[in-house]
Design a protein around this motif. Structure first.
Motif, PDB file in Angstrom:
ATOM      1  N   PRO A  43       0.825  -1.214   0.000  1.00 15.33           N
ATOM      2  CA  PRO A  43       0.000   0.000   0.000  1.00 15.33           C
ATOM      3  C   PRO A  43       0.859   1.265   0.000  1.00 15.33           C
ATOM      4  O   PRO A  43       1.949   1.295   0.569  1.00 15.33           O
ATOM      5  N   SER A  44       0.344   2.300  -0.639  1.00 14.33           N
ATOM      6  CA  SER A  44       1.020   3.596  -0.616  1.00 14.33           C
ATOM      7  C   SER A  44       1.012   4.137   0.807  1.00 14.33           C
ATOM      8  O   SER A  44       0.187   3.750   1.634  1.00 14.33           O
ATOM      9  N   GLY A  45       1.947   5.015   1.086  1.00  7.30           N
ATOM     10  CA  GLY A  45       2.036   5.594   2.421  1.00  7.30           C
ATOM     11  C   GLY A  45       2.868   4.766   3.377  1.00  7.30           C
ATOM     12  O   GLY A  45       3.117   5.174   4.503  1.00  7.30           O
ATOM     13  N   SER A  46       3.269   3.576   2.943  1.00  8.07           N
ATOM     14  CA  SER A  46       4.131   2.684   3.728  1.00  8.07           C
ATOM     15  C   SER A  46       3.683   2.467   5.168  1.00  8.07           C
ATOM     16  O   SER A  46       4.458   2.641   6.111  1.00  8.07           O
ATOM     17  N   GLN A  59      -9.076  -2.297   8.076  1.00  5.55           N
ATOM     18  CA  GLN A  59      -7.911  -1.503   7.680  1.00  5.55           C
ATOM     19  C   GLN A  59      -7.070  -2.272   6.662  1.00  5.55           C
ATOM     20  O   GLN A  59      -6.584  -1.692   5.694  1.00  5.55           O
ATOM     21  N   GLY A  60      -6.945  -3.580   6.859  1.00 10.25           N
ATOM     22  CA  GLY A  60      -6.217  -4.413   5.901  1.00 10.25           C
ATOM     23  C   GLY A  60      -6.867  -4.399   4.533  1.00 10.25           C
ATOM     24  O   GLY A  60      -6.185  -4.356   3.506  1.00 10.25           O
ATOM     25  N   PHE A  61      -8.205  -4.439   4.497  1.00  4.26           N
ATOM     26  CA  PHE A  61      -8.959  -4.342   3.242  1.00  4.26           C
ATOM     27  C   PHE A  61      -8.572  -3.052   2.511  1.00  4.26           C
ATOM     28  O   PHE A  61      -8.301  -3.063   1.311  1.00  4.26           O
ATOM     29  N   HIS A  62      -8.526  -1.954   3.236  1.00  6.49           N
ATOM     30  CA  HIS A  62      -8.147  -0.658   2.668  1.00  6.49           C
ATOM     31  C   HIS A  62      -6.702  -0.698   2.153  1.00  6.49           C
ATOM     32  O   HIS A  62      -6.415  -0.197   1.063  1.00  6.49           O
ATOM     33  N   PHE A  63      -5.795  -1.310   2.911  1.00  7.94           N
ATOM     34  CA  PHE A  63      -4.403  -1.416   2.473  1.00  7.94           C
ATOM     35  C   PHE A  63      -4.287  -2.254   1.199  1.00  7.94           C
ATOM     36  O   PHE A  63      -3.491  -1.947   0.312  1.00  7.94           O
ATOM     37  N   ALA A  64      -5.072  -3.318   1.102  1.00  7.72           N
ATOM     38  CA  ALA A  64      -5.054  -4.153  -0.102  1.00  7.72           C
ATOM     39  C   ALA A  64      -5.566  -3.364  -1.303  1.00  7.72           C
ATOM     40  O   ALA A  64      -5.042  -3.488  -2.418  1.00  7.72           O
ATOM     41  N   ALA A  67      -2.783  -1.160  -2.376  1.00  8.65           N
ATOM     42  CA  ALA A  67      -1.807  -1.955  -3.133  1.00  8.65           C
ATOM     43  C   ALA A  67      -2.296  -2.152  -4.565  1.00  8.65           C
ATOM     44  O   ALA A  67      -1.508  -2.103  -5.516  1.00  8.65           O
ATOM     45  N   GLY A  68      -3.603  -2.337  -4.734  1.00  7.80           N
ATOM     46  CA  GLY A  68      -4.193  -2.458  -6.068  1.00  7.80           C
ATOM     47  C   GLY A  68      -4.005  -1.206  -6.888  1.00  7.80           C
ATOM     48  O   GLY A  68      -3.734  -1.275  -8.095  1.00  7.80           O
ATOM     49  N   ILE A  69      -4.134  -0.061  -6.261  1.00  5.97           N
ATOM     50  CA  ILE A  69      -3.923   1.201  -6.977  1.00  5.97           C
ATOM     51  C   ILE A  69      -2.463   1.313  -7.405  1.00  5.97           C
ATOM     52  O   ILE A  69      -2.167   1.772  -8.518  1.00  5.97           O
ATOM     53  N   GLU A  70      -1.548   0.850  -6.561  1.00  6.48           N
ATOM     54  CA  GLU A  70      -0.123   0.817  -6.936  1.00  6.48           C
ATOM     55  C   GLU A  70       0.089  -0.081  -8.158  1.00  6.48           C
ATOM     56  O   GLU A  70       0.834   0.264  -9.078  1.00  6.48           O
ATOM     57  N   VAL A  71      -0.557  -1.234  -8.183  1.00  7.90           N
ATOM     58  CA  VAL A  71      -0.449  -2.153  -9.326  1.00  7.90           C
ATOM     59  C   VAL A  71      -1.026  -1.493 -10.584  1.00  7.90           C
ATOM     60  O   VAL A  71      -0.430  -1.571 -11.656  1.00  7.90           O
ATOM     61  N   ILE A 141       0.649  -5.766   3.950  1.00  7.62           N
ATOM     62  CA  ILE A 141       0.275  -6.651   2.843  1.00  7.62           C
ATOM     63  C   ILE A 141       1.140  -6.338   1.630  1.00  7.62           C
ATOM     64  O   ILE A 141       1.522  -5.185   1.406  1.00  7.62           O
ATOM     65  N   ILE A 142       1.447  -7.396   0.886  1.00 18.94           N
ATOM     66  CA  ILE A 142       2.096  -7.272  -0.423  1.00 18.94           C
ATOM     67  C   ILE A 142       1.312  -8.161  -1.368  1.00 18.94           C
ATOM     68  O   ILE A 142       0.945  -9.292  -1.016  1.00 18.94           O
ATOM     69  N   VAL A 143       1.060  -7.657  -2.587  1.00 19.48           N
ATOM     70  CA  VAL A 143       0.268  -8.400  -3.564  1.00 19.48           C
ATOM     71  C   VAL A 143       1.074  -8.591  -4.841  1.00 19.48           C
ATOM     72  O   VAL A 143       1.594  -7.625  -5.409  1.00 19.48           O
ATOM     73  N   ASP A 144       1.198  -9.851  -5.284  1.00 22.00           N
ATOM     74  CA  ASP A 144       1.751 -10.209  -6.597  1.00 22.00           C
ATOM     75  C   ASP A 144       0.569 -10.390  -7.547  1.00 22.00           C
ATOM     76  O   ASP A 144      -0.488 -10.871  -7.124  1.00 22.00           O
ATOM     77  N   SER A 145       0.758 -10.063  -8.816  1.00 19.11           N
ATOM     78  CA  SER A 145      -0.366 -10.211  -9.737  1.00 19.11           C
ATOM     79  C   SER A 145       0.103 -10.507 -11.160  1.00 19.11           C
ATOM     80  O   SER A 145       1.214 -10.137 -11.551  1.00 19.11           O
ATOM     81  N   ILE A 146      -0.760 -11.190 -11.890  1.00 25.05           N
ATOM     82  CA  ILE A 146      -0.497 -11.552 -13.286  1.00 25.05           C
ATOM     83  C   ILE A 146      -1.697 -11.103 -14.116  1.00 25.05           C
ATOM     84  O   ILE A 146      -2.853 -11.355 -13.751  1.00 25.05           O
ATOM     85  N   PHE A 147      -1.398 -10.463 -15.249  1.00 27.25           N
ATOM     86  CA  PHE A 147      -2.420  -9.937 -16.150  1.00 27.25           C
ATOM     87  C   PHE A 147      -2.184 -10.445 -17.563  1.00 27.25           C
ATOM     88  O   PHE A 147      -1.028 -10.544 -17.995  1.00 27.25           O
ATOM     89  N   GLU A 148      -3.256 -10.729 -18.289  1.00 23.21           N
ATOM     90  CA  GLU A 148      -3.146 -10.946 -19.724  1.00 23.21           C
ATOM     91  C   GLU A 148      -3.272  -9.573 -20.374  1.00 23.21           C
ATOM     92  O   GLU A 148      -4.207  -8.823 -20.055  1.00 23.21           O
ATOM     93  N   VAL A 149      -2.328  -9.243 -21.245  1.00 29.83           N
ATOM     94  CA  VAL A 149      -2.315  -7.920 -21.851  1.00 29.83           C
ATOM     95  C   VAL A 149      -2.197  -7.992 -23.361  1.00 29.83           C
ATOM     96  O   VAL A 149      -1.702  -8.980 -23.909  1.00 29.83           O
TER      97      VAL A 149
END
Length: 151
Positions: A43-46, A59-64, A67-71, A141-149
């Motif tokens: 999440p932004s803001g560290s 709060q964790g939901f908000h952090f996730a 993190a999505g906005i960062e992705v 939280i840290i999120v890894d993600s895979i996208f078809e592009v």
């Protein structure tokens, strides 16, 4: 007429930040055979601390979600347009949590629900979530993600 992804972001009141730089010796993403692998983002803001002691599930939901906005910022920077995302394929969440914390899945919903809001049906994805005894910089939280592009 279908809205562009950028138009949906605007309707959601989301302004993407500049893509954050990697935290060590790696790249933000790699594209192979139409799949874009995005390095783990927090999440932004560290914020620092564990779910179940420093932070609640909500709060964790908000952090996730953050993190999505960062992705999304990495995707936009790499692809030029989020409309080049064909599908969210796989998401893996790592939740910095106390041993007794049991709501990891509810935390990662912050990321998953954002992907659905932004990409609609193309945002529905496979996923897994794991509890971690610690994460880099003590992020919640840290999120890894895979996208078809579209390449």
């Amino acid at each position: 007429m279908e809205l562009s992804v950028e138009a949906r972001l605007e309707n959601l009141g989301i302004k993407l930040p500049k893509a954050s730089n990697p935290a060590a010796s790696y790249t933000n993403f790699v594209i192979v055979n139409g799949l874009m692998y995005v390095s783990g983002k927090g999440p932004s803001g560290s914020p620092k601390g564990k779910l179940g002691s420093a932070y609640t599930t909500e709060q964790g939901f908000h952090f996730a979600r953050l993190a999505g906005i960062e992705v999304l910022a990495v995707l936009k920077d790499a692809l030029g347009s989020l409309d080049r995302v064909k599908r969210v394929v796989k998401v893996q969440g790592f939740v910095n949590a106390e041993a007794t914390f049991e709501e990891h899945h509810k935390v990662l919903n912050g990321f998953s629900e954002l992907m659905y809001e932004v990409f609609e049906d193309k945002g529905i994805h496979a996923r897994s979530v794991l509890g971690a005894v610690s994460l880099r910089d003590n992020l919640p939280i840290i999120v890894d993600s895979i996208f078809e592009v579209q390449v």
